[in-house]
Design a protein around this motif. Structure first.
Motif, PDB file in Angstrom:
ATOM      1  N   ARG A   1       0.951  -1.102   0.194  1.00 31.04           N
ATOM      2  CA  ARG A   1       0.275  -0.103  -0.725  1.00 31.04           C
ATOM      3  C   ARG A   1       0.659   1.157   0.051  1.00 31.04           C
ATOM      4  O   ARG A   1       0.138   2.088  -0.801  1.00 31.04           O
ATOM      5  CB  ARG A   1      -0.774  -0.246   1.253  1.00 31.04           C
ATOM      6  N   THR A   2       1.739   0.939   0.683  1.00 29.99           N
ATOM      7  CA  THR A   2       2.899   2.206   0.260  1.00 29.99           C
ATOM      8  C   THR A   2       3.579   2.338  -0.485  1.00 29.99           C
ATOM      9  O   THR A   2       3.566   3.572  -0.388  1.00 29.99           O
ATOM     10  CB  THR A   2       4.337   1.568   1.978  1.00 29.99           C
ATOM     11  N   LEU A   3       3.766   1.220  -1.343  1.00 28.34           N
ATOM     12  CA  LEU A   3       4.208   1.929  -2.945  1.00 28.34           C
ATOM     13  C   LEU A   3       3.147   2.321  -3.364  1.00 28.34           C
ATOM     14  O   LEU A   3       3.894   3.180  -4.624  1.00 28.34           O
ATOM     15  CB  LEU A   3       4.801   0.640  -3.124  1.00 28.34           C
ATOM     16  N   ILE A   4       2.100   1.426  -3.227  1.00 35.70           N
ATOM     17  CA  ILE A   4       0.907   2.400  -4.320  1.00 35.70           C
ATOM     18  C   ILE A   4       0.821   3.804  -4.480  1.00 35.70           C
ATOM     19  O   ILE A   4       0.383   4.677  -5.439  1.00 35.70           O
ATOM     20  CB  ILE A   4      -0.540   1.714  -4.094  1.00 35.70           C
ATOM     21  N   LYS A   5       0.677   4.377  -3.245  1.00 34.69           N
ATOM     22  CA  LYS A   5       0.784   5.901  -2.604  1.00 34.69           C
ATOM     23  C   LYS A   5       1.566   6.499  -2.681  1.00 34.69           C
ATOM     24  O   LYS A   5       1.545   7.597  -3.417  1.00 34.69           O
ATOM     25  CB  LYS A   5       0.140   5.968  -0.912  1.00 34.69           C
ATOM     26  N   GLY A   6       3.269   5.994  -3.129  1.00 40.28           N
ATOM     27  CA  GLY A   6       3.559   6.372  -3.481  1.00 40.28           C
ATOM     28  C   GLY A   6       4.175   6.900  -4.865  1.00 40.28           C
ATOM     29  O   GLY A   6       4.580   7.865  -5.919  1.00 40.28           O
ATOM     30  N   ASP A   7       3.530   5.828  -5.618  1.00 41.52           N
ATOM     31  CA  ASP A   7       3.143   5.630  -7.600  1.00 41.52           C
ATOM     32  C   ASP A   7       2.614   7.361  -7.249  1.00 41.52           C
ATOM     33  O   ASP A   7       3.081   8.164  -8.113  1.00 41.52           O
ATOM     34  CB  ASP A   7       2.656   4.452  -7.867  1.00 41.52           C
ATOM     35  N   PHE A   8       1.463   7.642  -6.614  1.00 40.64           N
ATOM     36  CA  PHE A   8       0.474   8.653  -6.952  1.00 40.64           C
ATOM     37  C   PHE A   8       1.460   9.966  -6.494  1.00 40.64           C
ATOM     38  O   PHE A   8       1.359  10.772  -7.032  1.00 40.64           O
ATOM     39  CB  PHE A   8      -0.642   8.446  -5.797  1.00 40.64           C
ATOM     40  N   ASP A   9       1.716   9.841  -4.755  1.00 38.71           N
ATOM     41  CA  ASP A   9       2.408  11.330  -4.446  1.00 38.71           C
ATOM     42  C   ASP A   9       3.492  11.596  -6.411  1.00 38.71           C
ATOM     43  O   ASP A   9       4.017  12.737  -6.376  1.00 38.71           O
ATOM     44  CB  ASP A   9       3.330  10.718  -3.421  1.00 38.71           C
ATOM     45  N   ARG A  10       3.963  10.876  -6.387  1.00 44.29           N
ATOM     46  CA  ARG A  10       4.996  10.832  -7.608  1.00 44.29           C
ATOM     47  C   ARG A  10       4.784  11.512  -8.333  1.00 44.29           C
ATOM     48  O   ARG A  10       5.084  12.688  -9.087  1.00 44.29           O
ATOM     49  CB  ARG A  10       6.763   9.587  -7.615  1.00 44.29           C
ATOM     50  N   ALA A  11       4.386  11.022  -8.879  1.00 42.68           N
ATOM     51  CA  ALA A  11       3.058  10.622  -9.943  1.00 42.68           C
ATOM     52  C   ALA A  11       2.759  12.664  -9.768  1.00 42.68           C
ATOM     53  O   ALA A  11       2.564  13.701 -10.202  1.00 42.68           O
ATOM     54  CB  ALA A  11       2.007  10.529 -10.394  1.00 42.68           C
ATOM     55  N   PHE A  12       2.237  12.986  -8.612  1.00 44.12           N
ATOM     56  CA  PHE A  12       1.538  14.608  -8.974  1.00 44.12           C
ATOM     57  C   PHE A  12       2.826  15.458  -8.057  1.00 44.12           C
ATOM     58  O   PHE A  12       2.582  16.989  -8.452  1.00 44.12           O
ATOM     59  CB  PHE A  12       0.495  14.510  -7.560  1.00 44.12           C
ATOM     60  N   ALA A  13       3.657  15.104  -7.339  1.00 43.94           N
ATOM     61  CA  ALA A  13       4.756  15.789  -6.801  1.00 43.94           C
ATOM     62  C   ALA A  13       5.508  16.058  -8.487  1.00 43.94           C
ATOM     63  O   ALA A  13       6.441  17.598  -8.436  1.00 43.94           O
ATOM     64  CB  ALA A  13       5.934  15.477  -5.903  1.00 43.94           C
ATOM     65  N   GLY A  14       5.812  15.576  -9.281  1.00 45.55           N
ATOM     66  CA  GLY A  14       6.982  15.811 -10.399  1.00 45.55           C
ATOM     67  C   GLY A  14       7.885  14.473 -10.122  1.00 45.55           C
ATOM     68  O   GLY A  14       8.454  14.987  -8.689  1.00 45.55           O
ATOM     69  N   ALA A  15       8.380  13.983 -11.385  1.00 46.67           N
ATOM     70  CA  ALA A  15       9.504  12.660  -9.924  1.00 46.67           C
ATOM     71  C   ALA A  15       9.861  12.368 -11.996  1.00 46.67           C
ATOM     72  O   ALA A  15       9.159  12.222 -12.767  1.00 46.67           O
ATOM     73  CB  ALA A  15       9.714  12.023  -9.106  1.00 46.67           C
ATOM     74  N   ASP A  16      11.533  11.785 -11.750  1.00 47.20           N
ATOM     75  CA  ASP A  16      11.598  10.795 -12.786  1.00 47.20           C
ATOM     76  C   ASP A  16      12.244  11.759 -13.857  1.00 47.20           C
ATOM     77  O   ASP A  16      11.767  11.035 -14.832  1.00 47.20           O
ATOM     78  CB  ASP A  16      11.307   9.636 -12.714  1.00 47.20           C
TER      79      ASP A  16
END
Lengths: 541, 100
Positions: A407-422
Motif C-alpha cells: 500500500r505504501t508503494l502504491i501511494k508512493g506512485d501517486f505521490d510521485r506523479a502529483f509531485a513530479g519525479a524521474d
C-alpha cells in the motif's frame, strides 16, 4: 395540478433547474416528490433499484420545503430582501440513499439478511445534513451485501438491472443508486466507494459519480465495510448536480474521528454554467495518463472511447503527459487482502445478540454459528473467511502486513506523479478509464469471484492511496456507457469537478449526450421480467 | 504458501464464527485457494525496507471535548434486541454451571 405526463417531465430536470423552478413557483416540492415516487414505485418491479421507500417522510420533508419556499415568497412580496443563501440549494430536491445509511425509525439492511428488520435508532451524519438542507429523501437503494461486489447481484433482495440494457448489471456495489439516477427515479443519490463502488456503477450506467478523499465526508451512521477505505459520495446526472450533493454532506464531524477538520470549498460556485467558460478551465492544465490503467482484458470499445476523450481534452487546451504508476498491477491483491481483513473485523459485530437476524440454536457458540451462517450471503462469507485467514496467527505478516507495505508503494506512485519525479513534470490530475469493460450480463461473473474483482482494477488503487476520483460519461461502446475517470490529490475534489464540468462542456454537442438509457420504455411494461427472473434465464442459457 | 485444505477452511470458518455446511466449505475451499493464488504476485516485491501504511491522511490523536451530552435512551437502544429482560439484553449462559 399537473398531468401524469407533466409530472414525469419534472423528473428529467437537473437539480439547479428543479431549484430555480421551485423558487419561481412553477411546481411545489410535494409535486416534485410525488412525481419521483410515482415513477420509482411503478418501475421498481422491473428495475429493482430500491430496497425500501419512505413516502411518508419524503412527503413530510417536501411539505416542509414548500412552507419554507412560501415563507420566502411572502417575505419577498412584503418588500423584504431574501438572500439567496437563505434558501439552501437542495431545498425540496429528491435524494436517494444507499441502503447502508442509517436513518432513525427506518430500515437499513446494507443488502443483507443479517440486518433484516433492523430499524435505525439515529440518523447518520449525512442524513442530518440532508435534512438541514431541506432535501427530500425518497428511500434507500439496493446494493451488494455490505457493499461487497461490483454488480449489485450480491444483494439479499435480488439483483438490480441496468437501465441501458435490463439483461445487464448496473455495476456495484452502489448499483441501486446508479440505476435510480440513470432511470430518473431521483436526480441525485448517495453511494459509498470502498474499491470503486461509486465510480464503477457510474461508469456502467452513464451517470456521474465521485469518490471523495478519505476523511472528506463523515461516516457516522454508515454501515462499515473496510474502515481504512470506505468513503461516502454523490451520484448525479451531471457534474454540477453531483457537486451540489457533495456540498450538502461534506465536512468535519467530530463523531467520525477520521473525518478531516478541513474547510470545504464551494464546489458548485466553481462550476460555470456557460460551456465556453467551462471549457476554458482546461487551459494550462496538465493531466497524467497512467499507462498501466489500460489493463489486460480492457475492451477495445472502452479503450477507444477513453482515448478519444483524452484527445478531446488535449485539443481543448489540456497538456497530456504519459506517466507510470508502476505498482498498479499489485493493487488488486493488496486491496483484496486489506478490505476483507477489515471487513472480517467489522462484521464480527453481527452476532444475533443486540440487533438484527438472530437464530437460537443452543449455547452462545451455537447461536453465533447459526445466526452468522444463515444471515450472511455468499460474498460476505467469502470476504469474512479471507480476512479471518489473512489476520490469523502465522499468516498475519505474510498477507496483511505485506499488503500494508505494498500500500505504501502504491501511494508512493501517486505521490510521485502529483509531485513530479524521474524527469516527469508534476501533474494536476490523472485521467484514466473507470472500468475496463461496459456493463456485463447478469449472472456472467457470479461463479468466478476473481473475474468480478477485476471490474475494479482501475478504481481500487485510488482507495488504497486514500485519494479522490470522479467518473464522468465519455461515450458509448456497443450501445453501453463508458466512464472516464479523473483522479486527484487528497482533498482536491473541486479540481476534479472542474475537469469533469469542462469535459462536459467540450462534448456538449456529442450525439451520445442526447441519448437516454435505451431500456427505459421497458420499465413501464408490466410484462417485463424482474432482474432475478432475467438472471435465472441468462444463467440457464 | 501452501494451499488451504478442507480442514483448514473448516478451522477458519470456526474462527470466524460462521456455521457452514459441508457443500459450502467445499465450494469455499476452491474459491479461497483461487483467490490466494492471486495474492502470490505480492511476493515479487521486496518490501523489507518499506514501512506499512495503515491509514492515508495522517490524522493523529483525535480527541473530542469531554462534555456531557444526550445519549440513546435505554428503550431505543434495546428496541432491536432479539430478546430483552428489563433494561438488559438476554444471552444464553456463557459460564458453565450457572444455568440454574
Amino acid at each position: 395540478m399537473a398531468s401524469a405526463a407533466e409530472l414525469r417531465a419534472l423528473t428529467r430536470l437537473h437539480v439547479r433547474e428543479m431549484a430555480a423552478r421551485l423558487r419561481a413557483g412553477h411546481f411545489t416540492a410535494r409535486e416534485l416528490a410525488e412525481a419521483h415516487l410515482a415513477l420509482a414505485h411503478a418501475q421498481d418491479r422491473a428495475l429493482n433499484a430500491w430496497a425500501s421507500f419512505d413516502d411518508e417522510r419524503a412527503l413530510a420533508a417536501a411539505e416542509a420545503a414548500d412552507l419554507r419556499l412560501a415563507g420566502a415568497h411572502a417575505a419577498a412580496s412584503a418588500g423584504e430582501k431574501v438572500a439567496p443563501a437563505g434558501l439552501p440549494p437542495l431545498l425540496g430536491i429528491p435524494v436517494a440513499l444507499k441502503d447502508l445509511v442509517v436513518t432513525r425509525g427506518r430500515p437499513s439492511t446494507a443488502g443483507s439478511r443479517i440486518l433484516e428488520g433492523f430499524v435505525g435508532p439515529y440518523d447518520a451524519h449525512i442524513a442530518e445534513r440532508l435534512d438541514e438542507a431541506g432535501a427530500v429523501v425518497l428511500g434507500k437503494t439496493n446494493m451488494d451485501e455490505f457493499a461487497m461486489g461490483s454488480s449489485t447481484e450480491h444483494s439479499a433482495w435480488g439483483p438490480t438491472s441496468n437501465p441501458w440494457d435490463l439483461d445487464r448489471v448496473p455495476g456495484g456495489s452502489s448499483g441501486g443508486s446508479a440505476a435510480a439516477v440513470a432511470a430518473f427515479h431521483a436526480p441525485v443519490a448517495i453511494g459509498t466507494d470502498t474499491g470503486g463502488s461509486i465510480r464503477q456503477p457510474a461508469s456502467l450506467t452513464g451517470t456521474v459519480g465521485l469518490r471523495p478523499t478519505y476523511g472528506r465526508v463523515s461516516r457516522y451512521g454508515i454501515v462499515a465495510f473496510a474502515s481504512s477505505l470506505d468513503q461516502v459520495g454523490p451520484f448525479g446526472r451531471d457534474v454540477r448536480d453531483a457537486a451540489a450533493l457533495l456540498q450538502a454532506v461534506a465536512g468535519h464531524d467530530e463523531r467520525d474521528a477520521t473525518s478531516a477538520p478541513l474547510p470545504v470549498p464551494d464546489y458548485p460556485a466553481e462550476l460555470p454554467d456557460p460551456d465556453d467558460e467551462a471549457a476554458a478551465l482546461l487551459r494550462g492544465v496538465r493531466l497524467g495518463l497512467p499507462r498501466e490503467y489500460f489493463v489486460k482484458g480492457m475492451e477495445p470499445g472502452v479503450e477507444a472511447a477513453v482515448r478519444s476523450a483524452v484527445r478531446a481534452l488535449e485539443s481543448a487546451g489540456a497538456e497530456i503527459v504519459d506517466v507510470s504508476l508502476p505498482h498498479t498491477d499489485y493493487g488488486l491483491a493488496t486491496y483484496y487482502i486489506i478490505a476483507p481483513a477489515e471487513a472480517s473485523a467489522n462484521l464480527a459485530r453481527y452476532d444475533g445478540i443486540r440487533y438484527g437476524h438472530a437464530v437460537r440454536d443452543g449455547d452462545v457458540l451455537a447461536n453465533y454459528l447459526a445466526t452468522r451462517g444463515s444471515g450472511f450471503g455468499a460474498e460476505a462469507k467469502r470476504r469474512i473467511m479471507l480476512g479471518t485467514y489473512a489476520l490469523s496467527a502465522g499468516y498475519y505478516d505474510a498477507y496483511y502486513v505485506k499488503a500494508l507495505k505494498v500500500r505504501t508503494l502504491i501511494k508512493g506512485d501517486f505521490d510521485r506523479a502529483f509531485a513530479g519525479a524521474d524527469g516527469q513534470p508534476p501533474v494536476d490530475a490523472l485521467v484514466a478509464p473507470t472500468s475496463p469493460t461496459v456493463a456485463f450480463p447478469l449472472g456472467a461473473r457470479l461463479a468466478d469471484p476473481v473475474a468480478m474483482y477485476l471490474s475494479d482494477a482501475c478504481t481500487l488503487p485510488v482507495n488504497v492511496a486514500g485519494l479522490c476520483g470522479l467518473s464522468v460519461p465519455c461515450g458509448l461502446s456497443e450501445g453501453l456507457p463508458v466512464g472516464l475517470q479523473f483522479i486527484g490529490r487528497a482533498f482536491d475534489e473541486g479540481r476534479l469537478f472542474r475537469l469533469g464540468r469542462a469535459y462536459e462542456a467540450i462534448t456538449a454537442t456529442a450525439d451520445w449526450r442526447r441519448l437516454e438509457p435505451t431500456d427505459l420504455p421497458k420499465l413501464d411494461d408490466p410484462a417485463t421480467p424482474t432482474p432475478a427472473e432475467r438472471t435465472a434465464r441468462l444463467v440457464r442459457r | 504458501m501452501a494451499a488451504l485444505s478442507h480442514a483448514d477452511v473448516a478451522h477458519v470458518a470456526h474462527l470466524a464464527r460462521l456455521g457452514l455446511g459441508d457443500d459450502e466449505l467445499t465450494r469455499l475451499e476452491g474459491q479461497l485457494n483461487h483467490i490466494l493464488e492471486q495474492y502470490r504476485v505480492l511476493a515479487e516485491l521486496d518490501t523489507e525496507a518499506i514501512a506499512p501504511t495503515a491509514q492515508t491522511i495522517e490524522l493523529e490523536n483525535i480527541l473530542r471535548d469531554d462534555l456531557p451530552g444526550p445519549c440513546l435512551p435505554v428503550d431505543e437502544a434495546l428496541a432491536g434486541a432479539p430478546e430483552r429482560a428489563g433494561d438488559h439484553v438476554v444471552v444464553p449462559p456463557i459460564i458453565a454451571g450457572l444455568d440454574e
